[in-house]
Design an enzyme around this catalytic site. Sequence first.
Site, PDB file in Angstrom:
ATOM      1  N   ALA A 154     -36.762   3.728  10.848  1.00  0.00           N
ATOM      2  CA  ALA A 154     -36.120   2.419  10.954  1.00  0.00           C
ATOM      3  C   ALA A 154     -34.895   2.341  10.055  1.00  0.00           C
ATOM      4  O   ALA A 154     -33.859   1.778  10.437  1.00  0.00           O
ATOM      5  CB  ALA A 154     -37.114   1.323  10.600  1.00  0.00           C
ATOM      6  N   TYR A 155     -35.006   2.889   8.854  1.00  0.00           N
ATOM      7  CA  TYR A 155     -33.880   2.877   7.912  1.00  0.00           C
ATOM      8  C   TYR A 155     -32.725   3.706   8.448  1.00  0.00           C
ATOM      9  O   TYR A 155     -31.566   3.251   8.449  1.00  0.00           O
ATOM     10  CB  TYR A 155     -34.359   3.413   6.567  1.00  0.00           C
ATOM     11  CG  TYR A 155     -33.278   3.551   5.526  1.00  0.00           C
ATOM     12  CD1 TYR A 155     -32.694   2.433   4.949  1.00  0.00           C
ATOM     13  CD2 TYR A 155     -32.850   4.810   5.101  1.00  0.00           C
ATOM     14  CE1 TYR A 155     -31.709   2.560   3.974  1.00  0.00           C
ATOM     15  CE2 TYR A 155     -31.868   4.940   4.135  1.00  0.00           C
ATOM     16  CZ  TYR A 155     -31.298   3.819   3.576  1.00  0.00           C
ATOM     17  OH  TYR A 155     -30.332   3.948   2.615  1.00  0.00           O
TER      18      TYR A 155
END
Length: 246
Positions: A154-155
């Site tokens: 996600a990052y």
Amino acid sequence: MTDSTAPRVAIVTGASGGIGRAVAERLAADGVRVVAHYSGNADAAAEVVAAITAGEGEAIAVGGDVADEAAMAALFDAAEQRFGGVDVLVHTAGIMPLGPIAELDLETFDRIQRVNVRGTFVVDQLAARRMRSGGAIINFSTSVTRLQMPTYGAYAASKGAVEAMTLILARELRGRDITVNAVAPGPTATPLFFAGKPQEVVDRIASLNPMERLGTPEDIAEVAAFLAGPGRWVNGQVLYANGGAA
């Protein structure tokens, strides 16, 4: 017309954090007036301002949510009211919750995208509208976009979006004499990096690059200072500052 003899003015978002603080203090050492932005840690931002002013620099601290356009407009207002304008934006603010894609809850995913993607869009938009000629916009990505490390999905996705915005904005500002680049640090010795990692994991990650160490906030600040000052012929690029990890 911009007075080329006047000190430059930089907004540094996330200046209360490890890399942000190092960038703010490094720019101040070059004579740049600094607006040290913070999100929640006013005391840490005050320490940054105190350190800069103790070194005979000029700085103020201004808080606000980077994803809130009104708060960020107020940040730019404060820079203009106190120092006369904005020449540099160094956007270090971001969050890094980790977890496997199969397990990460969507609320956390949305929070990462709000801060890292929307936050970058908001401050870049304001900089594009309000920055003086000769300026520099410096966003922050991550070397994880190349390293493809598990739990960073996600990052890394959010930072891939940051890179895309950076490269496109550089071309949209044609004729403005404003550079737009992104710095992509590798693992860096900050509280954000160390959080939740046992020492053996830290040591393994540190060994990934040929320098066999973690980066320091000061390592990354040198790259930002180059792009903020003398690096005028570097534009529309992502600079990987990771000791050769990838």
